[in-house]
Write a protein that holds these residues in place. Structure first.
Motif, PDB file in Angstrom:
ATOM      1  N   SER A 107      -0.706  -2.338   7.267  1.00 15.61           N
ATOM      2  CA  SER A 107      -1.408  -3.156   5.753  1.00 15.61           C
ATOM      3  C   SER A 107      -2.086  -4.225   6.721  1.00 15.61           C
ATOM      4  O   SER A 107      -3.019  -4.756   5.929  1.00 15.61           O
ATOM      5  CB  SER A 107      -0.161  -3.863   5.158  1.00 15.61           C
ATOM      6  N   THR A 129      -4.307   4.005   3.009  1.00 13.97           N
ATOM      7  CA  THR A 129      -4.741   2.684   3.463  1.00 13.97           C
ATOM      8  C   THR A 129      -5.921   2.689   4.189  1.00 13.97           C
ATOM      9  O   THR A 129      -6.725   2.006   4.333  1.00 13.97           O
ATOM     10  CB  THR A 129      -3.498   2.146   4.008  1.00 13.97           C
ATOM     11  N   PRO A 167       0.883  -1.215   0.122  1.00 17.38           N
ATOM     12  CA  PRO A 167       0.017  -0.022   0.004  1.00 17.38           C
ATOM     13  C   PRO A 167       0.927   1.307  -0.053  1.00 17.38           C
ATOM     14  O   PRO A 167       1.955   1.178   0.478  1.00 17.38           O
ATOM     15  CB  PRO A 167      -0.835   0.044   1.330  1.00 17.38           C
ATOM     16  N   VAL A 177      -5.940  -4.041   6.059  1.00 13.81           N
ATOM     17  CA  VAL A 177      -6.652  -4.506   4.918  1.00 13.81           C
ATOM     18  C   VAL A 177      -6.789  -6.158   5.026  1.00 13.81           C
ATOM     19  O   VAL A 177      -7.798  -6.546   4.517  1.00 13.81           O
ATOM     20  CB  VAL A 177      -5.736  -4.226   3.833  1.00 13.81           C
ATOM     21  N   LYS A 206      -9.301   1.017   2.922  1.00 12.29           N
ATOM     22  CA  LYS A 206      -8.835  -0.374   3.454  1.00 12.29           C
ATOM     23  C   LYS A 206     -10.048  -1.276   2.775  1.00 12.29           C
ATOM     24  O   LYS A 206      -9.719  -2.340   2.358  1.00 12.29           O
ATOM     25  CB  LYS A 206      -8.688  -0.664   4.944  1.00 12.29           C
ATOM     26  N   ASN A 207     -11.180  -0.935   2.890  1.00 18.48           N
ATOM     27  CA  ASN A 207     -12.176  -2.083   2.345  1.00 18.48           C
ATOM     28  C   ASN A 207     -12.338  -2.050   0.821  1.00 18.48           C
ATOM     29  O   ASN A 207     -12.318  -3.159   0.369  1.00 18.48           O
ATOM     30  CB  ASN A 207     -13.595  -1.269   2.519  1.00 18.48           C
ATOM     31  N   TYR A 237      -9.588  -6.793   7.299  1.00 15.44           N
ATOM     32  CA  TYR A 237     -10.821  -6.610   6.792  1.00 15.44           C
ATOM     33  C   TYR A 237     -11.323  -7.745   5.681  1.00 15.44           C
ATOM     34  O   TYR A 237     -12.347  -8.342   5.617  1.00 15.44           O
ATOM     35  CB  TYR A 237     -11.085  -5.252   6.014  1.00 15.44           C
ATOM     36  N   LEU A 256      -9.405  -1.541  -1.034  1.00 12.05           N
ATOM     37  CA  LEU A 256      -8.252  -2.344  -1.483  1.00 12.05           C
ATOM     38  C   LEU A 256      -8.414  -3.721  -1.107  1.00 12.05           C
ATOM     39  O   LEU A 256      -8.171  -4.505  -1.967  1.00 12.05           O
ATOM     40  CB  LEU A 256      -7.239  -1.848  -0.391  1.00 12.05           C
ATOM     41  N   ALA A 257      -9.250  -4.188   0.067  1.00 11.61           N
ATOM     42  CA  ALA A 257      -9.330  -5.586   0.217  1.00 11.61           C
ATOM     43  C   ALA A 257     -10.270  -6.200  -0.824  1.00 11.61           C
ATOM     44  O   ALA A 257      -9.922  -7.531  -1.314  1.00 11.61           O
ATOM     45  CB  ALA A 257      -9.898  -5.675   1.776  1.00 11.61           C
TER      46      ALA A 257
END
Length: 124
Positions: free
Chosen positions: A64, A29, A23, A67, A33-34, A70, A36-37
């Motif tokens: 990180s 981040t 990230p 992520v 995060k949501n 999540y 990205l995941a």
């Protein structure tokens, strides 16, 4: 961009896909995060390295791992936190199988793992 890259790789190669992701920025981040995941979950395995801070100072509690947490909590896929980028080559070598596609993505220093990754895979 992450979604498009990973989905294209899966569609074109039709193989198991591993993404090594670094990230960029603590604030990004935290804020995404949501998303990205969800994007990283397109890969069969998502290995997350530490955040590349660029111009930012660390934000307490933001790594990180948020992520990864999540992604796991929402059963989005196979996520693993690998820590520093120096751990990436070994993490991939332990995980990868013959025929897998390995994609290295992110900002900053993550692309520097390519030579170590090739060495680790050849040594296996």
């Amino acid at each position: 961009e992450i979604e498009t890259t990973l989905q294209t790789a899966k569609d074109v190669y039709q193989r198991r896909t591993i993404v090594v992701y670094q990230p960029h920025l603590y604030s990004r981040t935290r804020d995404f995060k949501n998303e990205l995941a969800k994007a990283l979950s397109i890969a069969d395995i998502a290995l997350l390295a530490d955040i590349y801070p660029a111009r930012e100072e660390p934000i307490e509690g933001i790594t990180s791992e948020i992520v990864v947490e999540y992604g796991r909590a929402n059963k989005l896929g196979n996520f693993e936190y690998i820590g520093g980028r120096e751990n990436a080559a070994d993490a991939v070598a332990k995980t990868a199988q013959s025929g897998d596609i390995v994609i290295i993505m992110g900002a900053g220093s993550i692309t520097l793992i390519k030579d170590d990754l090739v060495k680790a895979l050849k040594a296996r």
